[in-house]
Design an enzyme around this catalytic site. Sequence first.
Site, short mmCIF file in Angstrom:
data_model
loop_
_atom_site.label_atom_id
_atom_site.label_comp_id
_atom_site.label_asym_id
_atom_site.label_seq_id
_atom_site.Cartn_x
_atom_site.Cartn_y
_atom_site.Cartn_z
N ILE A 15 0.88 -1.43 -0.07
CA ILE A 15 0.22 0.04 0.03
C ILE A 15 0.90 1.20 -0.14
CG2 ILE A 15 -1.53 1.41 1.29
CD1 ILE A 15 -2.86 -1.19 2.37
N LYS A 162 -5.68 -4.30 15.21
CA LYS A 162 -5.94 -3.26 14.49
C LYS A 162 -7.03 -2.28 14.94
CE LYS A 162 -3.65 -3.50 10.47
NZ LYS A 162 -2.90 -2.39 10.31
#
Length: 343
Positions: A15, A162
């Site tokens: 990413i 996360k």
Amino acid sequence: MKKQLVVVTGGSGFIAIHIILQLLEQGYAVRTTVRSQAKEAVVKEMLTNGGITDFTDLSFSLADLTSDANWEETMTGATYVIHVASPTPKLNFKNEAEMIRPAVDGVLRVLRAARDNGVKRVVLTSAYGAIFAGHKNRTTPYTEKDWTNLDAKNIHPYQKSKTMSEMAAWDFIKKEGHGLELASVNPVGVMRPVLSAKYSHSNIQIQEMLEGKIKALPKVDSGYVDVRDVACLHLLAMTSAQANGERFLATTGETLSMMDVADILRTTFPDYAAKLPTRLLPNVVVKAAAIVNPKLRMIASIVGGYAGTSNEKSKTLLGWQPRSAKTAIIATAQSMIDLGIVK
């Protein structure tokens, strides 16, 4: 005029590489963190394959999320920070803290250094994992208002890490941010055109399907999004005034089963059709297998679950227009075939 400097953490990640690519194309200077000098060549090779020919505006900084060393220097002179780096999920962890602690500590380390060096805004790469887990009997699409339910049973430690690291980030901004701005981007399953045959460990399921290594598929639904659109959303979240203090789900809004993915590959790449799976695995089989195989635990925790998502906010607030999930899946497979990754 001096170019605005953007710090991108974890530059060799897939990413991050697409974010760096778009920043350089749009005229920013980029300083990216890598954990070892060997990674600099990796980053440059992928950027070259992505069409970048001039590295004048790219610099590197050696910094690790687990240590305070060098973060101060990394942030000096930066207007924006895009925090993409995250500790790699361990498959064989002794306890949850091994995954959660480094994720939370890493985020806080980056935010503190950004605040102390006058950075305007941090964009955090969070995850769909911080949104969807632990919601039983869901029937309406997940949005940015949703948070993973940490009290639910069987939440995978990766989803917990996360969730808790993103929560820690928002909490820090509220209590200790002193004006530092924050936005988060929460991508669903990220598809991507691969930029180098050497570094394609992500999207391995596409490769394994095309190679005939997967004989049957679990009943797992997911959203998918192209990495180029994920990178674009990070840049919009970085510069748009209305993005401050907001979360953005990076999703096309479509929900596909793993069999849908196999069917897209089957019709697009007929030469590989015979190798692609046509059978489904019962949920009980997947859950039983996960007891002995840690690699299947994440999959087992989401089989049969609802996975609808909405991208209304990203589209209306930021004008984001992602390509379709099908286009993203085809681009991923095509790049793997072109680079000779698919054997």
